[in-house]
Design a protein around this motif. Structure first.
Motif, PDB file in Angstrom:
ATOM      1  N   PRO A 111      13.114  34.908 -14.423  1.00 19.13           N
ATOM      2  CA  PRO A 111      13.273  36.016 -14.034  1.00 19.13           C
ATOM      3  C   PRO A 111      14.637  35.553 -14.717  1.00 19.13           C
ATOM      4  O   PRO A 111      15.216  35.328 -14.942  1.00 19.13           O
ATOM      5  N   ARG A 112      15.297  37.240 -13.992  1.00 21.08           N
ATOM      6  CA  ARG A 112      16.362  37.199 -14.002  1.00 21.08           C
ATOM      7  C   ARG A 112      17.334  35.982 -12.904  1.00 21.08           C
ATOM      8  O   ARG A 112      16.444  36.047 -11.724  1.00 21.08           O
ATOM      9  N   VAL A 113      18.155  35.477 -13.539  1.00 23.87           N
ATOM     10  CA  VAL A 113      19.265  34.851 -12.107  1.00 23.87           C
ATOM     11  C   VAL A 113      20.342  34.819 -11.515  1.00 23.87           C
ATOM     12  O   VAL A 113      21.149  35.798 -12.433  1.00 23.87           O
ATOM     13  N   VAL A 114      20.250  34.502 -10.194  1.00 21.63           N
ATOM     14  CA  VAL A 114      21.757  35.262  -9.661  1.00 21.63           C
ATOM     15  C   VAL A 114      22.262  34.083  -8.765  1.00 21.63           C
ATOM     16  O   VAL A 114      21.131  33.514  -7.610  1.00 21.63           O
ATOM     17  N   ASP A 115      23.186  33.708  -8.616  1.00 21.03           N
ATOM     18  CA  ASP A 115      23.650  32.678  -7.387  1.00 21.03           C
ATOM     19  C   ASP A 115      24.122  33.390  -6.362  1.00 21.03           C
ATOM     20  O   ASP A 115      24.630  34.778  -5.842  1.00 21.03           O
ATOM     21  N   PRO A 116      23.544  32.522  -5.469  1.00 27.33           N
ATOM     22  CA  PRO A 116      23.168  33.367  -3.884  1.00 27.33           C
ATOM     23  C   PRO A 116      24.326  33.478  -2.852  1.00 27.33           C
ATOM     24  O   PRO A 116      24.401  34.297  -2.344  1.00 27.33           O
ATOM     25  N   SER A 117      25.340  32.701  -3.452  1.00 26.79           N
ATOM     26  CA  SER A 117      26.973  33.296  -2.729  1.00 26.79           C
ATOM     27  C   SER A 117      27.428  34.114  -2.906  1.00 26.79           C
ATOM     28  O   SER A 117      28.317  34.847  -2.620  1.00 26.79           O
ATOM     29  N   GLY A 118      27.393  35.039  -4.015  1.00 35.48           N
ATOM     30  CA  GLY A 118      27.554  36.343  -4.598  1.00 35.48           C
ATOM     31  C   GLY A 118      28.982  36.618  -5.692  1.00 35.48           C
ATOM     32  O   GLY A 118      29.258  37.138  -6.750  1.00 35.48           O
ATOM     33  N   ILE A 119      28.875  34.848  -6.953  1.00 31.73           N
ATOM     34  CA  ILE A 119      29.551  34.755  -7.818  1.00 31.73           C
ATOM     35  C   ILE A 119      28.963  35.405  -8.901  1.00 31.73           C
ATOM     36  O   ILE A 119      27.504  35.303  -9.492  1.00 31.73           O
ATOM     37  N   THR A 120      29.998  35.362  -9.674  1.00 33.54           N
ATOM     38  CA  THR A 120      28.960  36.627 -10.901  1.00 33.54           C
ATOM     39  C   THR A 120      28.593  36.157 -11.805  1.00 33.54           C
ATOM     40  O   THR A 120      28.808  34.564 -12.243  1.00 33.54           O
ATOM     41  N   ALA A 134      22.059  42.623 -16.680  1.00 31.88           N
ATOM     42  CA  ALA A 134      20.981  41.638 -16.454  1.00 31.88           C
ATOM     43  C   ALA A 134      19.504  41.828 -15.631  1.00 31.88           C
ATOM     44  O   ALA A 134      18.208  41.180 -15.597  1.00 31.88           O
ATOM     45  N   THR A 135      19.417  43.345 -15.425  1.00 34.78           N
ATOM     46  CA  THR A 135      17.767  43.748 -14.945  1.00 34.78           C
ATOM     47  C   THR A 135      17.514  44.686 -15.649  1.00 34.78           C
ATOM     48  O   THR A 135      16.127  44.585 -15.020  1.00 34.78           O
ATOM     49  N   HIS A 136      17.776  44.065 -16.923  1.00 37.19           N
ATOM     50  CA  HIS A 136      17.458  45.287 -17.908  1.00 37.19           C
ATOM     51  C   HIS A 136      16.406  43.836 -18.582  1.00 37.19           C
ATOM     52  O   HIS A 136      16.504  42.899 -19.030  1.00 37.19           O
ATOM     53  N   SER A 137      14.702  44.283 -18.745  1.00 33.46           N
ATOM     54  CA  SER A 137      13.891  43.550 -19.103  1.00 33.46           C
ATOM     55  C   SER A 137      13.330  43.962 -20.591  1.00 33.46           C
ATOM     56  O   SER A 137      13.630  44.493 -21.352  1.00 33.46           O
ATOM     57  N   SER A 138      13.282  42.188 -20.920  1.00 31.62           N
ATOM     58  CA  SER A 138      13.063  42.317 -22.638  1.00 31.62           C
ATOM     59  C   SER A 138      12.081  41.004 -23.509  1.00 31.62           C
ATOM     60  O   SER A 138      12.113  40.329 -22.464  1.00 31.62           O
ATOM     61  N   ALA A 139      11.616  41.166 -24.451  1.00 34.93           N
ATOM     62  CA  ALA A 139      11.267  40.279 -25.432  1.00 34.93           C
ATOM     63  C   ALA A 139      12.168  39.334 -24.792  1.00 34.93           C
ATOM     64  O   ALA A 139      13.495  39.602 -25.877  1.00 34.93           O
ATOM     65  N   VAL A 140      11.998  38.217 -25.314  1.00 36.62           N
ATOM     66  CA  VAL A 140      13.067  37.411 -25.759  1.00 36.62           C
ATOM     67  C   VAL A 140      13.316  36.066 -26.697  1.00 36.62           C
ATOM     68  O   VAL A 140      11.764  35.705 -26.980  1.00 36.62           O
ATOM     69  N   PHE A 141      13.744  35.270 -27.036  1.00 39.81           N
ATOM     70  CA  PHE A 141      13.518  34.086 -28.227  1.00 39.81           C
ATOM     71  C   PHE A 141      13.616  32.525 -27.443  1.00 39.81           C
ATOM     72  O   PHE A 141      13.973  31.799 -28.199  1.00 39.81           O
ATOM     73  N   SER A 142      14.153  32.553 -25.832  1.00 38.30           N
ATOM     74  CA  SER A 142      14.675  31.137 -25.794  1.00 38.30           C
ATOM     75  C   SER A 142      14.924  31.446 -24.341  1.00 38.30           C
ATOM     76  O   SER A 142      14.890  32.944 -24.182  1.00 38.30           O
ATOM     77  N   VAL A 143      14.377  30.800 -23.108  1.00 41.95           N
ATOM     78  CA  VAL A 143      14.563  31.130 -22.077  1.00 41.95           C
ATOM     79  C   VAL A 143      16.017  29.965 -21.126  1.00 41.95           C
ATOM     80  O   VAL A 143      15.845  28.676 -21.631  1.00 41.95           O
ATOM     81  N   TRP A 144      16.294  30.487 -19.872  1.00 40.99           N
ATOM     82  CA  TRP A 144      17.062  29.476 -19.498  1.00 40.99           C
ATOM     83  C   TRP A 144      15.547  28.689 -18.295  1.00 40.99           C
ATOM     84  O   TRP A 144      14.629  29.375 -17.656  1.00 40.99           O
ATOM     85  N   GLU A 145      15.338  27.548 -18.316  1.00 36.57           N
ATOM     86  CA  GLU A 145      14.532  26.585 -17.536  1.00 36.57           C
ATOM     87  C   GLU A 145      14.395  25.999 -16.218  1.00 36.57           C
ATOM     88  O   GLU A 145      13.290  25.964 -15.977  1.00 36.57           O
ATOM     89  N   GLY A 146      15.221  26.473 -15.337  1.00 41.19           N
ATOM     90  CA  GLY A 146      15.641  26.377 -14.748  1.00 41.19           C
ATOM     91  C   GLY A 146      14.155  26.707 -13.288  1.00 41.19           C
ATOM     92  O   GLY A 146      14.000  26.523 -12.204  1.00 41.19           O
ATOM     93  N   ALA A 147      13.269  28.334 -14.020  1.00 44.53           N
ATOM     94  CA  ALA A 147      12.961  28.982 -13.424  1.00 44.53           C
ATOM     95  C   ALA A 147      11.771  29.560 -14.051  1.00 44.53           C
ATOM     96  O   ALA A 147      11.779  30.977 -15.306  1.00 44.53           O
ATOM     97  N   VAL A 148      10.409  28.998 -14.689  1.00 42.16           N
ATOM     98  CA  VAL A 148       9.835  29.634 -16.126  1.00 42.16           C
ATOM     99  C   VAL A 148       8.497  29.748 -15.173  1.00 42.16           C
ATOM    100  O   VAL A 148       6.960  28.871 -14.656  1.00 42.16           O
ATOM    101  N   MET A 149       7.190  30.599 -15.208  1.00 37.46           N
ATOM    102  CA  MET A 149       5.990  30.849 -14.668  1.00 37.46           C
ATOM    103  C   MET A 149       5.502  31.208 -16.129  1.00 37.46           C
ATOM    104  O   MET A 149       5.578  31.726 -17.653  1.00 37.46           O
ATOM    105  N   LEU A 150       4.128  30.068 -16.993  1.00 38.27           N
ATOM    106  CA  LEU A 150       3.441  30.605 -17.980  1.00 38.27           C
ATOM    107  C   LEU A 150       1.554  30.528 -17.212  1.00 38.27           C
ATOM    108  O   LEU A 150       1.771  29.669 -16.916  1.00 38.27           O
TER     109      LEU A 150
END
Length: 287
Positions: A111-120, A134-150
């Motif tokens: 998913p898109r990752v957002v700081d909940p305090s409002g920091i960019t 950041a709101t644009h979805s697309s195929a990617v070749f790496s991921v930020w691992e903190g929240a991942v679903m398969l």
């Protein structure tokens, strides 16, 4: 109702964040959950009802800790959450599963990752060369691992997270191995996870492990012809990026040498068909 095995990884150093993340999982609606909290070198205590605990006597590293958690949960889908991340929408898992079902070509979702305090949010959280919105979805070749679903079947076919890596770049290998199944890794800009903005350089071995794992990533996953191109391109990028930071470059090249000297674990080169599909999609595995 879809079933989701959730693995929450922690070292027990962020109890408030951990509680927030687990509560955000337990608040998910229209799914059946099997949740385990994996203590990497820590015995989880005080967990909410319905959350199992797995205590690892020593810190095995991030990939190995996640893999140990997988063995403790059941479910058609797997969701991985770091202890400093949380999910603000109680329909997140339901919507993520709907996306996977509606497009069977997607084998992994970040998913898109957002700081909940409002920091960019930093641009590195968008796993694309051309970042865009950041709101644009697309195929990617790496991921930020903190929240991942398969889907669990897809995860099992990848061989799991790359345990020798300990930390850094395990999300690239996982994404590549999803592509090697004829599927795509997907950045879902319309789904949101929360995570505070924290500099990755807080890790003492950040530079060394980044370099070592870049070399290992190539040695484990690329056909021999592509290995020097991939390592060479990233070496050039880092030299330019940290030209004025001598200590960072020194640590980075220490890890670079380590990557060539030490055994990286299982070698499973991507197929020629996967290389071609990745190239057509905009990112041949040379950078």
């Amino acid at each position: 109702m879809p079933t989701v095995g959730v693995v929450v990884l922690t070292q027990g150093t962020r109890p408030d964040d951990l509680e927030r993340g687990i509560r955000s999982i337990l608040a998910q609606q229209d799914v059946r959950l099997d949740v385990v909290c994996v203590g990497n070198g820590w015995a989880p205590t005080g967990l909410p009802e319905g959350v199992a605990a797995l205590a690892l006597p020593t810190n095995l590293g991030i990939p190995a800790g996640r893999n140990r958690g997988v063995a403790q949960v059941s479910g058609e889908y797997l969701f991985f959450l770091d202890d400093d991340a949380s999910i603000p929408d109680p329909h997140f898992l339901r919507d993520a599963i709907a996306l996977l079902k509606n497009d069977p070509s997607i084998g992994l979702l970040q998913p898109r990752v957002v700081d909940p305090s409002g920091i960019t949010s930093p641009r590195r959280w968008i796993p694309r060369i051309r970042k865009g919105e950041a709101t644009h979805s697309s195929a990617v070749f790496s991921v930020w691992e903190g929240a991942v679903m398969l889907p669990r079947a897809v995860f099992d076919a990848t061989g799991g997270w790359a345990e020798p890596f300990f930390y850094a770049h395990e999300g690239i290998e996982l994404a590549w191995r999803v592509w090697d199944q004829g599927l795509r890794a997907w950045y879902a800009g319309d789904l949101e996870a929360n995570h505070p903005v924290i500099q990755p350089t807080r890790h003492a071995d950040y530079y060394r492990l980044n370099a070592r794992n870049r070399v290992w990533l190539a040695r484990r996953n690329l056909p021999a012809l592509f290995v020097p191109f991939y390592v060479g391109s990233w070496t050039g990028i880092q030299v330019l990026r940290w030209a004025r930071n001598r200590s960072a470059l020194s640590a980075w090249f220490g890890g670079w040498r380590e990557g060539w000297r030490e055994i990286p674990g299982e070698r499973k080169p991507l197929s020629a068909r996967t290389i071609w599909r990745m190239s057509l999609a905009g990112r041949p595995p040379i950078v």
